[in-house]
Design a protein around this motif. Structure first.
Motif, PDB file in Angstrom:
ATOM      1  N   HIS A 132      -9.576   1.254  -8.392  1.00  0.00           N
ATOM      2  CA  HIS A 132     -10.638   1.875  -9.194  1.00  0.00           C
ATOM      3  C   HIS A 132     -12.007   1.403  -8.724  1.00  0.00           C
ATOM      4  O   HIS A 132     -12.977   2.149  -8.726  1.00  0.00           O
ATOM      5  CB  HIS A 132     -10.436   1.528 -10.674  1.00  0.00           C
ATOM      6  N   HIS A 133     -12.070   0.147  -8.308  1.00  0.00           N
ATOM      7  CA  HIS A 133     -13.340  -0.467  -7.903  1.00  0.00           C
ATOM      8  C   HIS A 133     -13.788  -0.047  -6.500  1.00  0.00           C
ATOM      9  O   HIS A 133     -14.967   0.106  -6.234  1.00  0.00           O
ATOM     10  CB  HIS A 133     -13.191  -1.999  -7.963  1.00  0.00           C
ATOM     11  N   THR A 134     -12.821   0.119  -5.583  1.00  0.00           N
ATOM     12  CA  THR A 134     -13.126   0.361  -4.172  1.00  0.00           C
ATOM     13  C   THR A 134     -12.290   1.508  -3.625  1.00  0.00           C
ATOM     14  O   THR A 134     -11.086   1.551  -3.846  1.00  0.00           O
ATOM     15  CB  THR A 134     -12.809  -0.911  -3.331  1.00  0.00           C
ATOM     16  N   ASP A 135     -12.923   2.400  -2.890  1.00  0.00           N
ATOM     17  CA  ASP A 135     -12.196   3.508  -2.263  1.00  0.00           C
ATOM     18  C   ASP A 135     -11.563   3.066  -0.946  1.00  0.00           C
ATOM     19  O   ASP A 135     -12.075   2.189  -0.258  1.00  0.00           O
ATOM     20  CB  ASP A 135     -13.160   4.676  -1.951  1.00  0.00           C
ATOM     21  N   ASN A 136     -10.447   3.686  -0.588  1.00  0.00           N
ATOM     22  CA  ASN A 136      -9.845   3.566   0.749  1.00  0.00           C
ATOM     23  C   ASN A 136      -9.558   2.133   1.182  1.00  0.00           C
ATOM     24  O   ASN A 136      -9.945   1.697   2.265  1.00  0.00           O
ATOM     25  CB  ASN A 136     -10.748   4.226   1.808  1.00  0.00           C
ATOM     26  N   LEU A 137      -8.880   1.370   0.327  1.00  0.00           N
ATOM     27  CA  LEU A 137      -8.477   0.021   0.736  1.00  0.00           C
ATOM     28  C   LEU A 137      -7.446   0.115   1.855  1.00  0.00           C
ATOM     29  O   LEU A 137      -6.547   0.961   1.805  1.00  0.00           O
ATOM     30  CB  LEU A 137      -7.858  -0.734  -0.438  1.00  0.00           C
ATOM     31  N   PRO A 138      -7.549  -0.747   2.886  1.00  0.00           N
ATOM     32  CA  PRO A 138      -6.523  -0.735   3.943  1.00  0.00           C
ATOM     33  C   PRO A 138      -5.222  -1.310   3.406  1.00  0.00           C
ATOM     34  O   PRO A 138      -5.231  -2.069   2.432  1.00  0.00           O
ATOM     35  CB  PRO A 138      -7.122  -1.665   5.010  1.00  0.00           C
ATOM     36  N   THR A 139      -4.093  -0.959   4.015  1.00  0.00           N
ATOM     37  CA  THR A 139      -2.821  -1.526   3.566  1.00  0.00           C
ATOM     38  C   THR A 139      -2.354  -2.604   4.528  1.00  0.00           C
ATOM     39  O   THR A 139      -2.611  -2.544   5.729  1.00  0.00           O
ATOM     40  CB  THR A 139      -1.727  -0.437   3.462  1.00  0.00           C
ATOM     41  N   ASN A 140      -1.675  -3.612   3.968  1.00  0.00           N
ATOM     42  CA  ASN A 140      -1.133  -4.673   4.810  1.00  0.00           C
ATOM     43  C   ASN A 140       0.252  -4.266   5.313  1.00  0.00           C
ATOM     44  O   ASN A 140       0.695  -3.129   5.120  1.00  0.00           O
ATOM     45  CB  ASN A 140      -1.104  -6.005   4.049  1.00  0.00           C
ATOM     46  N   SER A 141       0.949  -5.193   5.942  1.00  0.00           N
ATOM     47  CA  SER A 141       2.256  -4.870   6.542  1.00  0.00           C
ATOM     48  C   SER A 141       3.288  -4.469   5.488  1.00  0.00           C
ATOM     49  O   SER A 141       4.274  -3.811   5.795  1.00  0.00           O
ATOM     50  CB  SER A 141       2.774  -6.063   7.359  1.00  0.00           C
ATOM     51  N   ASN A 142       3.068  -4.874   4.224  1.00  0.00           N
ATOM     52  CA  ASN A 142       3.960  -4.485   3.136  1.00  0.00           C
ATOM     53  C   ASN A 142       3.440  -3.268   2.371  1.00  0.00           C
ATOM     54  O   ASN A 142       3.923  -2.962   1.290  1.00  0.00           O
ATOM     55  CB  ASN A 142       4.138  -5.651   2.144  1.00  0.00           C
ATOM     56  N   GLU A 143       2.448  -2.620   2.955  1.00  0.00           N
ATOM     57  CA  GLU A 143       1.823  -1.438   2.355  1.00  0.00           C
ATOM     58  C   GLU A 143       1.242  -1.731   0.974  1.00  0.00           C
ATOM     59  O   GLU A 143       1.296  -0.918   0.057  1.00  0.00           O
ATOM     60  CB  GLU A 143       2.822  -0.269   2.285  1.00  0.00           C
ATOM     61  N   ARG A 144       0.626  -2.910   0.853  1.00  0.00           N
ATOM     62  CA  ARG A 144      -0.048  -3.283  -0.388  1.00  0.00           C
ATOM     63  C   ARG A 144      -1.545  -3.266  -0.135  1.00  0.00           C
ATOM     64  O   ARG A 144      -2.050  -4.088   0.635  1.00  0.00           O
ATOM     65  CB  ARG A 144       0.423  -4.657  -0.855  1.00  0.00           C
ATOM     66  N   PRO A 145      -2.261  -2.349  -0.749  1.00  0.00           N
ATOM     67  CA  PRO A 145      -3.677  -2.150  -0.431  1.00  0.00           C
ATOM     68  C   PRO A 145      -4.528  -3.399  -0.615  1.00  0.00           C
ATOM     69  O   PRO A 145      -4.510  -4.027  -1.675  1.00  0.00           O
ATOM     70  CB  PRO A 145      -4.109  -1.060  -1.423  1.00  0.00           C
ATOM     71  N   GLY A 146      -5.260  -3.762   0.456  1.00  0.00           N
ATOM     72  CA  GLY A 146      -6.271  -4.804   0.381  1.00  0.00           C
ATOM     73  C   GLY A 146      -5.784  -6.236   0.409  1.00  0.00           C
ATOM     74  O   GLY A 146      -6.564  -7.156   0.665  1.00  0.00           O
ATOM     75  N   LEU A 147      -4.504  -6.481   0.150  1.00  0.00           N
ATOM     76  CA  LEU A 147      -4.044  -7.862  -0.030  1.00  0.00           C
ATOM     77  C   LEU A 147      -3.903  -8.618   1.284  1.00  0.00           C
ATOM     78  O   LEU A 147      -3.164  -8.217   2.168  1.00  0.00           O
ATOM     79  CB  LEU A 147      -2.704  -7.894  -0.762  1.00  0.00           C
ATOM     80  N   VAL A 148      -4.620  -9.734   1.371  1.00  0.00           N
ATOM     81  CA  VAL A 148      -4.487 -10.632   2.518  1.00  0.00           C
ATOM     82  C   VAL A 148      -3.439 -11.705   2.189  1.00  0.00           C
ATOM     83  O   VAL A 148      -2.709 -12.174   3.044  1.00  0.00           O
ATOM     84  CB  VAL A 148      -5.846 -11.286   2.847  1.00  0.00           C
ATOM     85  N   HIS A 149      -3.378 -12.092   0.916  1.00  0.00           N
ATOM     86  CA  HIS A 149      -2.378 -13.060   0.431  1.00  0.00           C
ATOM     87  C   HIS A 149      -2.155 -12.756  -1.041  1.00  0.00           C
ATOM     88  O   HIS A 149      -2.772 -11.847  -1.601  1.00  0.00           O
ATOM     89  CB  HIS A 149      -2.863 -14.508   0.635  1.00  0.00           C
TER      90      HIS A 149
END
Length: 341
Positions: A132-149
């Motif tokens: 809701h806060h940010t558009d077009n978050l990238p996905t990580n290797s587990n296809e979880r948007p924005g999460l680095v950890h």
């Protein structure tokens, strides 16, 4: 051979599919109780409904809820599951944003907030709020948007989120290369023998309870894990410690501290909700029960976070206050230890 879990969505997205193989040492156990040990947030009612609908199989044959699982049995269960797109719906949930620029943001996550949607938590997660806060978050290797950890649902504290593909790659590499800095504060049972030290021991799924992780000291299974700890304050029957992560395994601090005999205070998953140290006096039991009420979760806070900015190359460090529930519990122990000396 321990249980193997392979959650996977069916083609039509109507079900959530789990498969387990019972470990060699598995004592006969009703299949509904067996599945309760292995699937987070699965209620007895949901498991019993799956059995009634013919959606639990053992060794390829449907079974009732009272079937006794034995060593070597292959158990499969299908649950009704919302469509995948339902899981990634933006929701207007307030976020405590500590820092934000065009490529990343740092969030202070409250205890009780799940980081990403999954079984039993299909809305109200940090990911829903971020979308809701940010558009077009990238996905990580587990296809979880924005999460680095990630940090656990009932752990509070700082979380790093990437807003672009390049930032995701750059920041994820720092975590992989162990160059990021992460310090947690934990309240643990017992009085640690050493003022500081390092805990090593590979971490993998517990062979008999999939909801727990387990230390395999010989490294025969699991992934390498290293935690550096330092005593901050000794409070009698509990100790306040700082833990710095060299690796970031699931439940790492919780499992490593239990491994050295100092389970986190009120960590129900690992037995810390029991009185593990102290006296048998009724007054003391009452005191601990009150402390559990003040802090109804594991005593763990992700306090500091450091990383190199993917564009400027600047070293960035963030610090967060210990939340009220945990600081009030610590203060309660502080007063108790003063008066009991």
């Amino acid at each position: 051979m321990g249980p193997e879990n392979s959650p996977e969505l069916q083609e039509d997205e109507l079900f959530e599919h789990h498969k387990f193989v019972a470990a060699k040492g598995q004592e006969p156990l009703r299949v509904d109780k067996f599945l309760m040990n292995f699937i987070e947030h699965a209620t007895r009612n949901k498991i019993q409904k799956a059995a009634k609908d013919g959606h639990i199989w053992v060794n390829g044959a449907t079974v009732k809820q009272n079937y006794k699982v034995k060593a070597g049995d292959e158990v499969k269960v299908l649950f009704e599951h919302p469509p995948h797109e339902f899981l990634l719906v933006p929701e207007a949930i307030p976020l405590d944003i500590v820092y934000e620029d065009e490529v990343l943001l740092v969030v202070n996550k409250p205890a009780g907030m799940v980081v990403h949607p999954g079984h039993g938590n299909y809305s109200g997660t940090l990911i829903n709020a971020l979308l809701h806060h940010t558009d077009n978050l990238p996905t990580n290797s587990n296809e979880r948007p924005g999460l680095v950890h990630r940090i656990d649902k009932d752990t509070s504290g700082l979380l790093l989120v990437a807003k672009t593909e390049d930032a995701m790659t750059h920041l994820a590499k720092q975590f992989f290369d162990k160059t990021s800095e992460r310090e947690y504060v934990a309240l643990v049972w017992g009085n640690l023998e050493d003022d500081e030290g390092t805990i090593t021991g590979a971490i993998g799924r517990h062979p008999k309870n999939r909801l727990q992780m387990h230390v395999f000291p010989e490294g025969e299974t699991g992934k390498e894990a290293v935690t550096h700890f330092k005593v901050l304050e000794r409070l009698g029957y509990v100790t306040l410690v700082s833990c710095k992560l060299e690796t970031g395994r699931t439940h790492q601090i919780r499992v490593h501290m239990k491994y050295i005999g100092h389970t986190l205070f009120n960590d129900a998953r690992y037995g810390g909700e029991k009185i593990l140290k102290g006296t048998t006096f009724t007054k003391y039991r009452q005191f601990v029960e009150n402390a559990f009420k003040i802090l109804p979760r594991q005593a763990l806070h992700a306090k500091t976070l450091g990383f190199v900015h993917p564009i400027s190359g600047e070293m960035m460090r963030f610090d967060s206050e210990i939340p009220d529930d945990m600081s009030n519990c610590i203060e309660k122990w502080r007063q108790y230890s003063k008066h009991s000396q």
